[in-house]
Structure formats: structure tokens, C-alpha cells
Design an enzyme around this catalytic site. Structure first.
Site, PDB file in Angstrom:
ATOM      1  N   VAL A 144      -5.581  -5.425   0.506  1.00  0.00           N
ATOM      2  CA  VAL A 144      -6.858  -6.103   0.748  1.00  0.00           C
ATOM      3  C   VAL A 144      -8.073  -5.305   0.262  1.00  0.00           C
ATOM      4  O   VAL A 144      -9.181  -5.816   0.267  1.00  0.00           O
ATOM      5  CB  VAL A 144      -7.069  -6.497   2.235  1.00  0.00           C
ATOM      6  CG1 VAL A 144      -6.122  -7.604   2.646  1.00  0.00           C
ATOM      7  CG2 VAL A 144      -6.961  -5.299   3.147  1.00  0.00           C
TER       8      VAL A 144
ATOM      9  N   TYR B 222      -0.430   4.874  10.098  1.00  0.00           N
ATOM     10  CA  TYR B 222      -0.545   3.618   9.338  1.00  0.00           C
ATOM     11  C   TYR B 222      -1.976   3.412   8.826  1.00  0.00           C
ATOM     12  O   TYR B 222      -2.190   3.083   7.653  1.00  0.00           O
ATOM     13  CB  TYR B 222      -0.089   2.437  10.214  1.00  0.00           C
ATOM     14  CG  TYR B 222      -0.300   1.095   9.550  1.00  0.00           C
ATOM     15  CD1 TYR B 222       0.526   0.676   8.512  1.00  0.00           C
ATOM     16  CD2 TYR B 222      -1.355   0.265   9.939  1.00  0.00           C
ATOM     17  CE1 TYR B 222       0.309  -0.546   7.876  1.00  0.00           C
ATOM     18  CE2 TYR B 222      -1.574  -0.954   9.312  1.00  0.00           C
ATOM     19  CZ  TYR B 222      -0.739  -1.346   8.280  1.00  0.00           C
ATOM     20  OH  TYR B 222      -0.965  -2.548   7.642  1.00  0.00           O
TER      21      TYR B 222
ATOM     22  N   SER C 292      -2.441  -2.197   1.585  1.00  0.00           N
ATOM     23  CA  SER C 292      -1.017  -2.562   1.689  1.00  0.00           C
ATOM     24  C   SER C 292      -0.152  -2.050   0.539  1.00  0.00           C
ATOM     25  O   SER C 292       1.075  -2.088   0.647  1.00  0.00           O
ATOM     26  CB  SER C 292      -0.871  -4.081   1.755  1.00  0.00           C
ATOM     27  OG  SER C 292      -1.054  -4.509   3.065  1.00  0.00           O
TER      28      SER C 292
ATOM     29  N   TYR D 232       2.129 -11.144  -0.559  1.00  0.00           N
ATOM     30  CA  TYR D 232       1.993 -11.875   0.707  1.00  0.00           C
ATOM     31  C   TYR D 232       2.657 -13.243   0.606  1.00  0.00           C
ATOM     32  O   TYR D 232       3.692 -13.379  -0.066  1.00  0.00           O
ATOM     33  CB  TYR D 232       0.515 -12.026   1.114  1.00  0.00           C
ATOM     34  CG  TYR D 232      -0.302 -10.764   0.985  1.00  0.00           C
ATOM     35  CD1 TYR D 232       0.138  -9.566   1.544  1.00  0.00           C
ATOM     36  CD2 TYR D 232      -1.521 -10.762   0.338  1.00  0.00           C
ATOM     37  CE1 TYR D 232      -0.635  -8.413   1.446  1.00  0.00           C
ATOM     38  CE2 TYR D 232      -2.292  -9.622   0.239  1.00  0.00           C
ATOM     39  CZ  TYR D 232      -1.834  -8.449   0.786  1.00  0.00           C
ATOM     40  OH  TYR D 232      -2.588  -7.314   0.679  1.00  0.00           O
TER      41      TYR D 232
ATOM     42  N   LYS E 145       2.492   0.414   1.345  1.00  0.00           N
ATOM     43  CA  LYS E 145       3.765   0.027   1.962  1.00  0.00           C
ATOM     44  C   LYS E 145       4.954   0.312   1.036  1.00  0.00           C
ATOM     45  O   LYS E 145       6.071   0.521   1.495  1.00  0.00           O
ATOM     46  CB  LYS E 145       3.726  -1.460   2.358  1.00  0.00           C
ATOM     47  CG  LYS E 145       2.737  -1.711   3.501  1.00  0.00           C
ATOM     48  CD  LYS E 145       2.441  -3.180   3.738  1.00  0.00           C
ATOM     49  CE  LYS E 145       1.380  -3.318   4.835  1.00  0.00           C
ATOM     50  NZ  LYS E 145       0.840  -4.665   4.997  1.00  0.00           N
TER      51      LYS E 145
HETATM   52  N1  GLN Z   1      -4.935  -1.992   6.451  1.00  0.00           N
HETATM   53  C1  GLN Z   1      -4.695  -3.394   6.297  1.00  0.00           C
HETATM   54  C2  GLN Z   1      -4.215  -4.021   7.581  1.00  0.00           C
HETATM   55  O1  GLN Z   1      -3.406  -3.452   8.214  1.00  0.00           O
HETATM   56  C3  GLN Z   1      -3.720  -3.597   5.190  1.00  0.00           C
HETATM   57  C4  GLN Z   1      -3.479  -5.045   4.933  1.00  0.00           C
HETATM   58  C5  GLN Z   1      -3.366  -5.415   3.498  1.00  0.00           C
HETATM   59  O2  GLN Z   1      -3.777  -4.719   2.565  1.00  0.00           O
HETATM   60  N2  GLN Z   1      -2.891  -6.590   3.312  1.00  0.00           N
HETATM   61  O3  GLN Z   1      -4.614  -5.086   7.973  1.00  0.00           O
END
Ligand code: GLN
Length: 305
Positions: free
Chosen positions: A259, A189, A61, A241, A64
Site C-alpha cells: 500500500v 510486523y 506488504s 490481493y 511479506k
Molecule cells: N502495513 C500494512 C498493513 O498491515 C501493509 C498492507 C499492505 O501493504 N497491503 O495494513
């Protein structure tokens, strides 16, 4: 500084036992739960490191933040925020619940999965490979690391199992928020999430944001003050988050976690920090990484508030 960082890695190592490695993307389960490392890069050109700072992990994430910059530069801020909001959710990063109930229908912010998928759909390019190559080139320039690439195992693992993201993407096409081939958008993505980095790369992204869109040393201008301010503000309000408010109180530094166990932190006009520890707390944030940033912020008075 190196000694302080070594001590912080040591004192937070015990936290790694209390968390869990992400397992909903099967390939992430292979990570070593004990790993913990940090790199701090400042605008004077100093790099300080400790622990497992050169271990590779997938950016997840944290990507992003980078795709948001690219999408704004490609489309303009107005177009982007017609399709994605600016508000924190209080829900998990992969929550589906507000997609249908928010009116007009759009994801609440670009730091949750649904919002980030919209952002990926806005990246320009002749085809899906061209779009990914533009993103890869941008990431390599910001990190000053031409060797960055995707971790194919993680990419394929997520592509195979990412049905929740798939569900959100199809729903969003149905209500007209995204246009085009959903599988191509998701492919971009999943690829952006599986870019493989280490703490130094993440610290460099933080430094780029701290330096208002100018790459230190090369002095290449790849974004601007406004866009990097916008990204850092999202990092404060939504970057950790549904733990973002607590992190802002406890640490007070713009940060974005993934994550894979990474956390990107950026202190405006000062430094970038990359931490890595794949053992996650219940909200999906690196448990040891969070601890290190909290202590570092207290020790060096780094809170921006
Ligand atoms: N690739 C992960 C997902 O789409 C990214 C989520 C994350 O790092 N929080 O679920």
C-alpha cells in the site's frame, strides 16, 4: 530500454489521477500522488530506470515475500504451513472475515495481513530486536543496499493506528495459531512494513527471486530454488490481493504489491522489476504501476504463461 521505460511512465501518468493514496495509515497520506517510476534489473547486470525510480517509499506488504523466505528457512516448510495456508482468499488484504470461519483455524495464505503476522511470529531471534536485525540484514543483503532502514514516522503511525492487525493477532493467539507476546510480534510486523526502499531495491529483490536465491554479483546463496519458487507462486496466486487473478491474466508476471505504492515483479531466470506509484486502485494496488507492468509485459512479451 531506458527510452521504452520513460515512455511507459509518461503514458501511464494519467492513471495516477484516477486512484488515491492510502490514508488508513496516516503517515502514508503525505505521499505525492503523481509520482511514478520503474527500475528493471536483469541477470546480465543491466539496470534500466525511468521516472521517480529513486524516490523512497515504504515496502509495506512487499515485505511479506521476504519474511516468508526467512520463516521457512528458520522453521522448515512443514511447520510454517501448519499455521498458514496456501490458498487465495478473494477478500481484501486486511480482511478479518475468514479467520473465524476457516477450519482448522488458520489464515488462508502468507500474503494477507493475518498470514503475514503469523509468519513474523515464526522468525527466530533472541528477542524482538534480534529478530528485526536478522530480517534487516537479510533485506540489506538481497538488495545489496546496506543503507536500508525503517521510516520511523510510518512505523509509529501504523503502530498507533493498526488496530485491525492488532485484533487479528489477538484472535490468532486465542485460537493458538500464534504464540508469545502479541505486541512484540506486531512490532516486528509494523517495522518490516515500514522498511524504506526505492525501485532499485525492489528490482533487486525481484532479481534475487529470479536468480533462485543467489544474490547476483556477490553470488551469496541466501535461499534456494524451491523456496524462491514457492514465493513466486504465492506472488502469482495472492500477490496482488483480491486482484491477483486479473493481474495474472493481464500481465502474467509474479508480483507483490504494497500500500506504499510499490510493486515487486520477478520474471524467473530473467529479471527483477520494481515500480512505484503511491496512487492506488480500489484493491490497494498501484494504479500507475499496474499500467506500466501491463504495457511492459505486452511490449516485451514477458508473461510467463
Ligand atoms: N502495513 C500494512 C498493513 O498491515 C501493509 C498492507 C499492505 O501493504 N497491503 O495494513
Amino acid at each position: 530500454m531506458n527510452e521504452l521505460l520513460e515512455n511507459l511512465v509518461k503514458s501511464n501518468k494519467k492513471l495516477t489521477k484516477k486512484g488515491e493514496v492510502a490514508s488508513y495509515i496516516p503517515a502514508l497520506e503525505n505521499a505525492n500522488k503523481d509520482d511514478l517510476g520503474i527500475c528493471l534489473a536483469d541477470l546480465d547486470g543491466n539496470f534500466y530506470t525511468a521516472g521517480d525510480y529513486n524516490k523512497k517509499f515504504t515496502i509495506q506488504s512487499i515485505s511479506k515475500t521476504v519474511t516468508l523466505m526467512l520463516a521457512i528457512m528458520d522453521n522448515g516448510e512443514k511447520e510454517v504451513f501448519k499455521k498458514v495456508g496456501m490458498e487465495p482468499t478473494g477478500d481484501a488484504f486486511n480482511s478479518i472475515i475468514k479467520l473465524e470461519t476457516t477450519m482448522p483455524s488458520k489464515p488462508l495464505n502468507p500474503m494477507i495481513n493475518a498470514g503475514a503476522i503469523v509468519i513474523s511470529s515464526l522468525i527466530k531471534g533472541k528477542n524482538k530486536d534480534d529478530k528485526f536485525n536478522r530480517l534487516l540484514d537479510f533485506v540489506r543483503k538481497i538488495t545489496r543496499n546496506q543503507n536500508i532502514n525503517i521510516n520511523k514516522e510510518v512505523y509509529l503511525s501504523e503502530k498507533r493506528t493498526g488496530d485491525r492487525n492488532r485484533a487479528m493477532a489477538y484472535f490468532m493467539r486465542d485460537v493458538g495459531i500464534i504464540k508469545g507476546d502479541v505486541e512484540d510480534i506486531l512490532d516486528l510486523y509494523f517495522k518490516q512494513c515500514s522498511l524504506e526502499v526505492n525501485c532499485v531495491d525492489i528490482a533487486n529483490i525481484g532479481l534475487f527471486l529470479a536468480n533462485e536465491g543467489v544474490v547476483p554479483e556477490t553470488n551469496e546463496v541466501l535461499a534456494n530454488k524451491y523456496i524462491t519458487r514457492l514465493v513466486k507462486t504465492f506472488m502469482i496466486t495472492c500477490g496482488m490481493y483480491n486482484g491477483s487473478g486479473e493481474f495474472a491474466i493481464n500481465v502474467g508476471i509474479p508480483a507483490k504489491s504494497g500500500v506504499g505504492g510499490g510493486i515487486l515483479a520477478s520474471i524467473p531466470n530473467n529479471m527483477g522489476i520494481g515500480v512505484y506509484g503511491p496512487s492506488l486502485d480500489e484493491k490497494g494496488n498501484s494504479i500507475g504501476g499496474y499500467g506500466i507492468l501491463k504495457e511492459l509485459s505486452e511490449e516485451k512479451n514477458l508473461s510467463i504463461f
